[in-house]
Write an enzyme that holds these catalytic residues in place. Structure first.
Site, PDB file in Angstrom:
ATOM      1  N   HIS A  15      -4.894  -6.224  -3.816  1.00  0.00           N
ATOM      2  CA  HIS A  15      -5.880  -6.553  -4.854  1.00  0.00           C
ATOM      3  C   HIS A  15      -6.547  -7.867  -4.478  1.00  0.00           C
ATOM      4  O   HIS A  15      -5.879  -8.897  -4.378  1.00  0.00           O
ATOM      5  CB  HIS A  15      -5.202  -6.708  -6.218  1.00  0.00           C
ATOM      6  CG  HIS A  15      -4.507  -5.461  -6.661  1.00  0.00           C
ATOM      7  ND1 HIS A  15      -5.120  -4.510  -7.439  1.00  0.00           N
ATOM      8  CD2 HIS A  15      -3.262  -4.992  -6.398  1.00  0.00           C
ATOM      9  CE1 HIS A  15      -4.271  -3.514  -7.658  1.00  0.00           C
ATOM     10  NE2 HIS A  15      -3.134  -3.774  -7.027  1.00  0.00           N
ATOM     11  N   LYS A  99      -8.197   6.443  -5.140  1.00  0.00           N
ATOM     12  CA  LYS A  99      -7.031   5.886  -5.820  1.00  0.00           C
ATOM     13  C   LYS A  99      -6.882   6.510  -7.197  1.00  0.00           C
ATOM     14  O   LYS A  99      -7.821   6.527  -7.989  1.00  0.00           O
ATOM     15  CB  LYS A  99      -7.200   4.366  -5.952  1.00  0.00           C
ATOM     16  CG  LYS A  99      -6.113   3.671  -6.740  1.00  0.00           C
ATOM     17  CD  LYS A  99      -4.798   3.601  -5.986  1.00  0.00           C
ATOM     18  CE  LYS A  99      -3.650   3.220  -6.902  1.00  0.00           C
ATOM     19  NZ  LYS A  99      -3.005   1.991  -6.575  1.00  0.00           N
ATOM     20  N   ASP A 245       0.719  -5.079  -2.400  1.00  0.00           N
ATOM     21  CA  ASP A 245       0.365  -5.059  -3.817  1.00  0.00           C
ATOM     22  C   ASP A 245       0.203  -6.480  -4.357  1.00  0.00           C
ATOM     23  O   ASP A 245       0.496  -6.749  -5.518  1.00  0.00           O
ATOM     24  CB  ASP A 245       1.390  -4.273  -4.652  1.00  0.00           C
ATOM     25  CG  ASP A 245       0.853  -3.948  -6.045  1.00  0.00           C
ATOM     26  OD1 ASP A 245      -0.371  -4.019  -6.239  1.00  0.00           O
ATOM     27  OD2 ASP A 245       1.667  -3.638  -6.926  1.00  0.00           O
TER      28      ASP A 245
HETATM   29  C1  NCD Z   1      -1.838  -4.739 -10.292  1.00  0.00           C
HETATM   30  C2  NCD Z   1      -2.995  -5.631 -10.733  1.00  0.00           C
HETATM   31  O1  NCD Z   1      -2.743  -6.661 -11.358  1.00  0.00           O
HETATM   32  O2  NCD Z   1      -4.135  -5.295 -10.424  1.00  0.00           O
HETATM   33  N1  NCD Z   1      -0.652  -5.133 -10.985  1.00  0.00           N
HETATM   34  C3  NCD Z   1       0.613  -4.897 -10.605  1.00  0.00           C
HETATM   35  O3  NCD Z   1       1.532  -5.221 -11.372  1.00  0.00           O
HETATM   36  N2  NCD Z   1       0.895  -4.360  -9.447  1.00  0.00           N
HETATM   37  C4  NCD Z   1      -2.175  -3.336 -10.519  1.00  0.00           C
HETATM   38  C5  NCD Z   1      -1.242  -2.347  -9.855  1.00  0.00           C
HETATM   39  O4  NCD Z   1      -1.222  -2.189  -8.643  1.00  0.00           O
HETATM   40  O5  NCD Z   1      -0.498  -1.679 -10.572  1.00  0.00           O
HETATM   41 ZN    ZN Z   2      -1.586  -2.569  -6.888  1.00  0.00          ZN
END
Ligand code: NCD
Ligand code: ZN
Length: 349
Positions: A15, A99, A245
C-alpha cells in the site's frame, strides 16, 4: 560479520497511499525492491484504466531521481466492474492483476464485492486471458468470529472458485493461518506472507493494554498459526512469496481510531531475515524474496543484487511525514525502537 547477497527482491503486496504520505514513504520500497504490486484501495479506489494511469503517474513522479522501481498496478473489483475495461487494461499492460476485497473487509473497502458469485463471468475472462486474481481472503459477516474469517472464506468462497476456475492464477494475500498454508499447497495457488504475521501472534494486540500498533487485517492469529507461516515462508516452496502488506496510517489516526494496517516497508527485509536466521533457513531467503514471485507470475527475476549484513540496526521509533521541511505527521514503523540484527548494505549492479 555475516553477509548475504541475493537478487533484488520484489514486494508482491504493497500500500503506497497518495499525496504527501506517498511522497514520504515510497523510497523505503523503491530503494531496495525492483517491483511492487500496488494495492488499489486508495480513498477513491482504482476501478478504471484512467484512474490506474493517473495513480501510476503520481507514483512515478514521487520516486527519487534515477529510480528504476516499477509499480505494478491493480484494478479494484466491485459489483459493477466492467469486464471490457478490466481485460483491456490487462492486455494493454495498465493492470498487472485484479484485486478482490469482500465488501468492508478492510481499510477503504466499502466499494468491495458483496456477492462474489456475481463476478464469475469476470473470473472466466481473467482465466482465459491469464490475468491474476489477488484475494483478500476474509468473509465479513458480523456473525463470523473475526479470528475465523480467513478459514470460513476459504471454505465458503475460495474452494468453489478454485474448482470452477482451475487455470485462474490466484494469490491468497497475507495468509495468517495453518489452514491457508495447507490450502495453498493443495490447490496450486500462490500466497504472500507478511513480516508481521511471522513475528506476532494475537497476544501482541493486547500486550500492555489494547495496542493498535499490531492491529492489521487479517488479524494475527494463535501461535500455532504463526509457526505454520514461518515453516511455509522459510521452506523455499514456490507457492509462498514476499508481500509486505506495508500499510501506513498516520499516527493520529492509528492511535485514535485504531485503523488496521502495519507500516513495515522501512524494515521489511531485515524483519523477514530475522525469522529466516532463527529458522536456520537463510539459504531459502532469496527464493522467498526474489525468485518465487517472478516464477509464479512468469516474469524474469531482477538483475541487480542486494547486499545485507549482520550488524546491529536500530529502528527509528517514528518516521516523519515532511512537507516543505516541516514535520506534519508521523507514522510508527513495525519494530519501532527495536534493534534488529540485519541491515541493508546496498545494491550491487
Ligand atoms: C490495509 C490498509 O490499511 O490499506 N490494512 C491492513 O490491515 N492490511 C488493507 C489490507 O490489506 O487489508
Ligand atoms: Zn494489504
Amino acid at each position: 560479520m555475516k553477509t548475504l547477497t541475493i537478487l533484488k527482491p520484489d514486494d508482491w503486496h504493497l500500500h503506497l497511499r497518495e499525496g504527501l504520505v506517498l511522497k514520504n514513504i515510497i523510497h523505503f520500497t523503491s530503494e531496495y525492491f525492483g517491483r511492487a504490486v500496488i494495492m488499489p484501495n486508495t480513498k477513491t479506489p482504482i476501478t478504471s484504466i484512467d484512474s490506474a494511469n493517473f495513480y501510476k503517474k503520481s507514483i512515478l513522479e514521487s520516486l527519487p531521481e534515477g529510480s528504476s522501481f516499477e509499480p505494478l498496478m491493480t484494478m479494484y473489483l466491485t459489483d459493477d466492474t466492467d469486464k471490457e475495461e478490466l481485460i483491456n487494461g490487462f492486455k494493454n499492460n495498465v493492470f498487472f492483476a485484479a484485486k478482490l476485497y469482500p465488501a468492508n473487509a478492510t481499510t477503504n473497502s466499502s466499494h468491495g464485492v458483496k456477492r462474489i458469485e456475481n463476478l464469475y463471468k469476470i473470473f472466466e475472462s481473467m482465466e482465459d486471458n491469464g490475468m491474476p486474481l489477488l484475494i483478500h481472503g476474509e468473509v465479513t459477516d458480523s456473525d463470523v468470529d473475526v479470528f475465523d474469517r480467513e478459514e470460513v472464506f476459504i471454505d465458503r468462497e475460495l474452494s468453489p472458485i478454485v474448482v470452477r476456475f482451475p487455470k485462474l492464477k490466484i494469490v491468497l494475500e497475507h495468509i495468517t493461518t495453518s489452514y491457508a498454508v495447507d490450502f495453498v499447497q493443495q490447490n496450486y495457488i500462490g500466497a504472500t506472507i507478511t513480516p508481521h504475521h511471522l513475528h506476532i501472534n494475537r497476544n501482541a494486540m493486547f500486550f500492555g493494554g489494547l495496542n493498535s500498533d499490531f492491529y492489521c487485517l487479517p488479524v494475527a492469529k494463535r501461535e500455532n498459526n504463526r509457526l505454520a507461516l514461518i515453516k511455509a515462508a522459510t521452506s523455499g516452496k514456490e507457492c509462498f512469496f514476499l508481500g509486505t502488506d506495508s500499510a501506513p496510517h498516520l499516527r493520529k489516526w492509528k492511535a485514535f481510531c485504531g485503523c488496521a494496517g502495519i507500516f513495515n516497508s522501512p524494515v521489511a527485509i531485515e524483519s523477514y531475515l530475522t525469522v529466516f536466521e532463527e529458522e536456520n533457513s537463510l539459504d531459502n531467503f532469496e527464493k522467498f524474496a526474489s525468485l518465487n514471485g517472478p516464477n509464479f507470475y512468469n516474469l524474469p527475476p531482477n538483475k541487480e543484487k542486494l547486499k545485507i549484513v549482520s550488524r546491529p540496526n536500530k529502528i527509528a521509533e517514528f518516521i516523519d511525514v515532511v512537507e516543505e521541511k516541516n514535520i506534519v505527521g508521523q507514522i510508527k514503523p513495525f519494530h519501532s525502537g527495536e534493534t534488529l540484527k540485519w541491515e541493508i548494505d546496498g545494491i550491487i549492479n
